[in-house]
Motif scaffolding. Structure first.
Motif, PDB file in Angstrom:
ATOM      1  N   UNK A   1       1.356 -47.601  70.023  1.00  0.00           N
ATOM      2  CA  UNK A   1       2.609 -48.258  69.653  1.00  0.00           C
ATOM      3  C   UNK A   1       3.190 -47.673  68.378  1.00  0.00           C
ATOM      4  N   UNK A   2       2.335 -47.309  67.428  1.00  0.00           N
ATOM      5  CA  UNK A   2       2.825 -46.767  66.159  1.00  0.00           C
ATOM      6  C   UNK A   2       3.584 -45.466  66.387  1.00  0.00           C
ATOM      7  N   UNK A   3       3.111 -44.678  67.352  1.00  0.00           N
ATOM      8  CA  UNK A   3       3.789 -43.419  67.659  1.00  0.00           C
ATOM      9  C   UNK A   3       4.938 -43.610  68.646  1.00  0.00           C
ATOM     10  N   UNK A   4       4.831 -44.612  69.506  1.00  0.00           N
ATOM     11  CA  UNK A   4       5.775 -44.717  70.611  1.00  0.00           C
ATOM     12  C   UNK A   4       6.962 -45.618  70.400  1.00  0.00           C
ATOM     13  N   UNK A   5       6.849 -46.623  69.538  1.00  0.00           N
ATOM     14  CA  UNK A   5       7.920 -47.606  69.397  1.00  0.00           C
ATOM     15  C   UNK A   5       8.916 -47.191  68.316  1.00  0.00           C
TER      16      UNK A   5
ATOM     17  N   UNK B   1       0.783 -39.508  75.505  1.00  0.00           N
ATOM     18  CA  UNK B   1       1.555 -40.598  74.900  1.00  0.00           C
ATOM     19  C   UNK B   1       2.262 -40.199  73.619  1.00  0.00           C
ATOM     20  N   UNK B   2       1.977 -39.008  73.103  1.00  0.00           N
ATOM     21  CA  UNK B   2       2.710 -38.571  71.912  1.00  0.00           C
ATOM     22  C   UNK B   2       2.684 -37.048  71.838  1.00  0.00           C
ATOM     23  N   UNK B   3       3.669 -36.506  71.130  1.00  0.00           N
ATOM     24  CA  UNK B   3       3.762 -35.064  70.950  1.00  0.00           C
ATOM     25  C   UNK B   3       3.256 -34.622  69.590  1.00  0.00           C
ATOM     26  N   UNK B   4       3.065 -35.549  68.674  1.00  0.00           N
ATOM     27  CA  UNK B   4       2.638 -35.215  67.324  1.00  0.00           C
ATOM     28  C   UNK B   4       1.119 -35.087  67.250  1.00  0.00           C
TER      29      UNK B   4
END
Length: 1062
Positions: A426-430, A468-471
């Motif tokens: 959620x920290x990366x996605x929202x 779920x994230x690119x970073x």
């Protein structure tokens, strides 16, 4: 962790798994660069002291030196030695020593030479080898490389899983260490084993030496490994401030910084035992219940308590927390110390004792005041209630924190702070995380630093981080605000505690955000009844074999002799006994109480009040005149404060209105604000461009035309003892800023908090806050809010996105029953307001705006107000009110009756049109132009929800022979029609209209004829038919408005033509 390690696999050329230091030891030494022995002619530019006139002197000195080097000055000795050794032109000469103090990061060259064993000093005249300088530069580069990139190979994952890509490699790589990639330091390495014991000068940008100024290379590497590549990985070198970077280095680089005393270790063990024991107890008693436990990240509880302990010691008195559902029950029990029997009662399925629909147990909040036993100071802890939208609570917490700081006068955030917990996905996605982060340093929104703690399970529900994230990390969003990021292995409790101490001290020192990323795992599935092996079989095979952190840490302390096995068991048994006693107490409960979970109690607000008595909203004329004149005047130092000429005209026109006892929209709003400020009510208006107003109508902040940042706010200078007035332009954010204002509004009921959308439909982006917090917050969490949403609304040919505020959505979410008409009573209005979930209004006059804003504070309770506001009406010549409509004795008119010729001859009125908002002025103009003032009556419904049955019933009865119609400018499937139609139907049940039959008879007789006698008989007959209401407005459409000006004009003409048909 997956993405971070992928960086190394992409660039790793060795393919081995090594420590930095061990790799350095095995690295072949780069061949030394041979010095060119060819003799070159010296030029005057290279050695300016060599010229024709000095040649005889130089030759004399040279011959003397050949006979006895000690017979010449040391500087000549050094020059001749270097020259004969083959030094390049300009290099043989050594300048005399400089007695001036050295600058930062500068050291005397002579201090480098003794570091080479067996070398002679410079003073003896030996040449300077370039390798000395290169090696020292290389060491400095290595130190910086560890500081910048050491986190990439730190041992952070308690599972030991690295990011092999199963698709490309066909395997899931494992191991206790990540690949120590050559890419981290390869460009700086020039050493072999013989160099490891050489002593190197330490630069001022590292603190690994503590008081030592130089260390052997081996020790330098070992200390860097320990600081940056062990169980803590630090991202901080992107921070712009050298002071802040050095502050972090001082607390992370010295040896043994994470070392804890035996008492501290026992405290960690006790807290970890409670955290683990709570989850185990719930699993034992309610094995099939969803509770979103903390198994795998139990260290979160000791971490939060450590942050609280350190912050309390540093002066913090109140902490507002927001978090997702995972671990919430444990936080409530062991951090807030919520009574355990109240928690266990939530599992019993009991009925509620108080009103409301309630929420699931892992969404609930609380408010606790207790003694912190470690610091012996009182602390207030609040956990904000949160829906399943994981990060939606972030801005709400920030708003509540800012409000508490404001009311306490804590302008630096030393007494009140916020702590936000996040999941990694959620920290990366929202996106709201990014919006909230960007509020952190804005003057009107900063909370002076937030501590973010990420419970990093390395998975989101069933989704792998690689998808779920690119970073590289889930925490990379924090880089945008220069927040340091501490990654820490959850299986090293002492490292976690050290990081928590540093984070709390950082926040207290710099009042900026900081992130703690606790890299852990999730022992169960997404919830306790979920099967994770479906999607993560290899990860969960590893988890099944991993011992809980409590067992690991207990074994460690037993081995260290800090505790005994009996003491460990005793602590565990004591907590289990506490849980069992609370469980027995919970069995005695017969009801649950929603109020036990209130996160924002309003002490003393409801006590001693009649819940159905509303204070008057009218004010004395003297107050209106005073506010109007102050609001219409330039600053007191007007001669020095240069105002824009256009604003001078606006101020002059406002003053003329005040003198004529009239107000427009902007003036009515200012008078509502000013009168509340006079009564001690804090007013805060926030949103995009609210200081001026989207439509350049408000101008609450005047700007000096020649001096930057020189501003004047008239409403802040009305009375010497008034309440503070805050008007602030927000960032270009709706979701985050509206959430912030909701949090601000729930903190203190004695404040009017308003959020204005730039255009009404911009509330689309904040729909989550509207749905989850504003519409249903009181029903779910017994938490009232008096927030006001100002929504510019009106079909004025501005296209699909700048027309409708989506009135229909707010009305659809209103909780009043369309099939139930409340019985009439003297307190009908306030009783309706008490029972509804919010108020929806579409005002048509400035006086209505004035009263409805003041009514928000006059009510003995708080309800959100959704207010459709105008655009063109801001300057409409007919949209004005007089002081007579705002003075003492006047109130908000939920319905405004027709007061023209039609009302004087109600029996003969043929059409009664109900409408709301701006369209009234279109209907009024059309009726006037067609001369239908006596035939058509227009009644304005200013408040649509709750529906004013009592007043509309009277209006309908006043016009017994009129056809009823609802006129709106919105499309039929939008606007208020779908809301008002069933309520009008309920209102009209049992009401009949007397309709005479046509003199020409029915359609059949018109076609085929009938006898005169039959026509005469029918003329005396009348029939009774139920009264109904019909629709007048635009047809249904998918888009809120057309983008074509011609189409807009045609739609409006059709609406008005239909309105005039009798």
């Amino acid at each position: 962790m997956h993405r971070a390690r992928a960086v190394f696999q992409a660039s790793n050329k060795l393919g081995g798994s090594e420590r930095f230091a061990s790799w350095l030891l095995n690295k072949p030494q780069t061949a030394a660069v041979a010095v060119n022995a060819n003799r070159l002619k010296s030029s005057a530019a290279a050695e300016p002291f060599l010229n024709g006139s000095s040649s005889a002197y130089v030759e004399t000195m040279y011959n003397a030196w050949l006979s006895d080097p000690n017979s010449v000055h040391a500087s000549w000795d050094a020059f001749f030695r270097n020259a004969t050794a083959g030094a390049q032109p300009g290099v043989a000469y050594t300048s005399p020593p400089n007695l001036a103090p050295y600058n930062k990061n500068e050291v005397p060259l002579t201090s480098l030479v003794p570091a080479i064993g067996g070398s002679t000093s410079i003073s003896s005249g030996s040449p300077i080898n370039e390798k000395i300088i290169d090696d020292h530069l290389a060491v400095q580069a290595i130190i910086r490389s560890y500081q910048s990139r050491g986190h990439l190979v730190a041992n952070l994952d308690p599972l030991g899983i690295t990011t092999g890509d199963p698709i490309s490699s066909g395997d899931w790589h494992g191991g206790l260490r990540a690949f120590a990639s050559e890419a981290v330091i390869r460009q700086h390495v020039r050493f072999d084993e013989a160099d490891m014991d050489r002593v190197f000068k330490l630069p001022s940008t590292t603190f690994i030496g503590e008081k030592e100024k130089a260390l052997p290379l081996r020790e330098i590497l070992n200390r860097l490994e320990e600081a940056y590549c062990n169980n803590i990985g630090i991202e901080f070198m992107f921070i712009n401030s050298l002071e802040q970077c050095n502050w972090i280095r001082q607390r992370m680089e010295p040896p043994n910084v994470t070392k804890m005393s035996n008492d501290q270790k026992r405290l960690i063990l006790a807290r970890l035992t409670r955290s683990t024991g709570f989850e185990n107890f719930l699993a034992k008693k309610w094995s099939s219940e969803k509770r979103f436990g903390l198994e795998g990240c139990e260290i979160l509880i000791p971490a939060m308590k450590q942050v609280i302990d350190t912050s309390t010691r540093l002066g913090v008195e109140s902490i507002i927390m927001g978090m997702p559902h995972r671990g919430r029950l444990n936080v409530l029990a062991n951090v807030c110390r919520k009574p355990l029997h109240q928690l266990f009662t939530q599992f019993a399925g009991l009925e509620a004792e108080d009103d409301g629909s309630g929420d699931v147990k892992y969404h609930l909040g609380t408010y606790i005041e207790r003694l912190n036993r470690v610091t012996n100071k009182n602390i207030r802890l609040a956990v904000c209630a949160n829906p399943s939208h994981l990060e939606a609570v972030d801005p709400v917490v920030q708003g509540k924190t800012r409000a508490e700081q404001f009311y306490r006068g804590d302008n630096e955030g030393k007494k009140v702070m916020s702590m936000l917990l996040h999941g990694d996905a959620a920290f990366a996605g929202q996106g709201v995380v990014f919006e909230t982060m960007h509020l952190s340093d804005l003057p009107a929104y900063t909370t002076h630093g937030t501590i973010h703690i990420v419970a990093n399970n390395q998975i989101g529900f069933t989704t792998d981080p690689r998808h779920s994230r690119s970073s590289a990390y889930c925490t990379d969003v924090a880089r945008v605000v220069n927040a340091p990021i501490f990654h820490v292995n959850s299986d090293n409790p002492e490292a976690v505690m050290h990081v928590c101490n540093v984070a709390a001290e950082w926040r207290a020192t710099f009042h900026k955000d900081v992130v703690i990323d606790i890299v852990s795992y999730r022992r169960n599935g997404h919830n306790e009844v979920d099967e994770p092996m479906f999607t993560q079989p290899l990860m969960y095979q590893k988890i099944r074999k991993t011992k809980p952190v409590l067992e690991k840490y207990a074994d460690q302390l037993i081995a260290e002799g800090v505790v005994t096995a009996e003491e460990v068991k005793d602590v565990k048994d004591k907590y289990e006994k506490i849980c069992e006693e609370a469980y027995s107490q919970a069995k005695q409960e017969t009801h649950i109480k929603y109020k036990d979970w209130l996160d924002s109690p309003w002490s003393g607000f409801f006590e001693g009040k009649d819940p159905l008595k509303m204070a008057p909203t009218g004010v004395v004329e003297e107050t209106l005149v005073h506010i109007g004149k102050r609001f219409s005047s330039p600053p007191p130092n007007a001669a020095e404060f240069e105002i824009h000429k256009g604003l001078l005209r606006i101020l002059k026109s406002r003053m003329e209105m005040v003198e004529n006892r009239t107000v427009d929209w902007a003036l009515a709003e200012a008078m509502a604000f000013g009168s509340l400020l006079k009564e001690g009510i804090h007013v805060r208006l926030s949103g995009e461009d609210v200081e001026r107003g989207t439509f350049s109508h408000r101008h609450h902040v005047l700007h000096h035309q020649k001096v930057d940042k020189a501003t004047y706010c008239p409403l802040a200078h009305l009375y010497p003892d008034q309440a503070p007035y805050t008007v602030c332009n927000s960032s270009l954010s709706e979701y985050g800023v509206l959430g912030f204002e909701v949090g601000y509004s729930v903190t203190n009921p004695n404040a009017l908090v308003l959020w204005e959308a730039q255009f009404g439909d911009f509330n689309n982006v904040a729909q989550c806050i509207i749905d989850q917090f504003i519409s249903s917050g009181q029903a779910k969490w017994v938490r009232q809010s008096g927030i006001v949403l100002l929504q510019p609304h009106g079909m004025e040919g501005m296209g699909p996105e700048h027309s409708s505020a989506r009135l229909e959505r707010f009305l659809q979410m209103s909780s009043d029953d369309p099939d139930y008409m409340p019985p009439e009573s003297p307190d009908y209005e306030v009783r309706q307001l008490h029972d509804c979930n919010w108020i929806v209004a579409n005002c048509s006059t400035p006086a209505s705006l004035f009263h409805i804003l003041r009514r928000q504070i006059a009510l003995p309770f708080r309800k959100p107000l959704i207010l459709m506001t105008p655009k063109s009406l801001l300057r409409h010549p007919e949209c004005k009110s007089t002081f007579d409509e705002m003075c003492e004795g006047t109130t908000f008119k939920r319905v405004i009756p027709d007061n023209g010729p039609a009302a004087q001859n109600a029996q003969n009125v043929r059409k009664l049109a109900f409408c709301s908002g701006r369209v009234y002025y279109d209907l009024l103009k059309e009726r006037r132009e067609r001369g239908l003032e006596k035939d058509i009556a227009i009644v304005r419904v200013e408040q649509m929800s709750p529906f004013p049955y009592d007043l509309l019933k009277a209006e309908i009865a006043k016009y017994p022979n009129a056809q009823l119609v609802w006129s709106q400018e919105e499309h039929k499937n939008m606007g208020a029609w779908s809301y008002v139609e069933p309520r009008f139907r309920t209102l009209l049940q049992g009401q009949k209209a007397i309709w005479p039959k046509s003199e020409k008879g029915g359609w059949f007789s018109q076609l085929f004829g009938s006898s005169n006698a039959a026509q005469t008989d029918s003329a005396d007959k009348q029939t009774e038919t139920p009264r109904t209401i019909s629709y007048n407005g635009r047809a249904t459409a998918a888009s809120p408005a057309t983008g074509s000006k011609a189409a807009h004009t045609k739609e409006l003409k059709n609406l008005l033509d239909e309105f005039c048909v009798l």
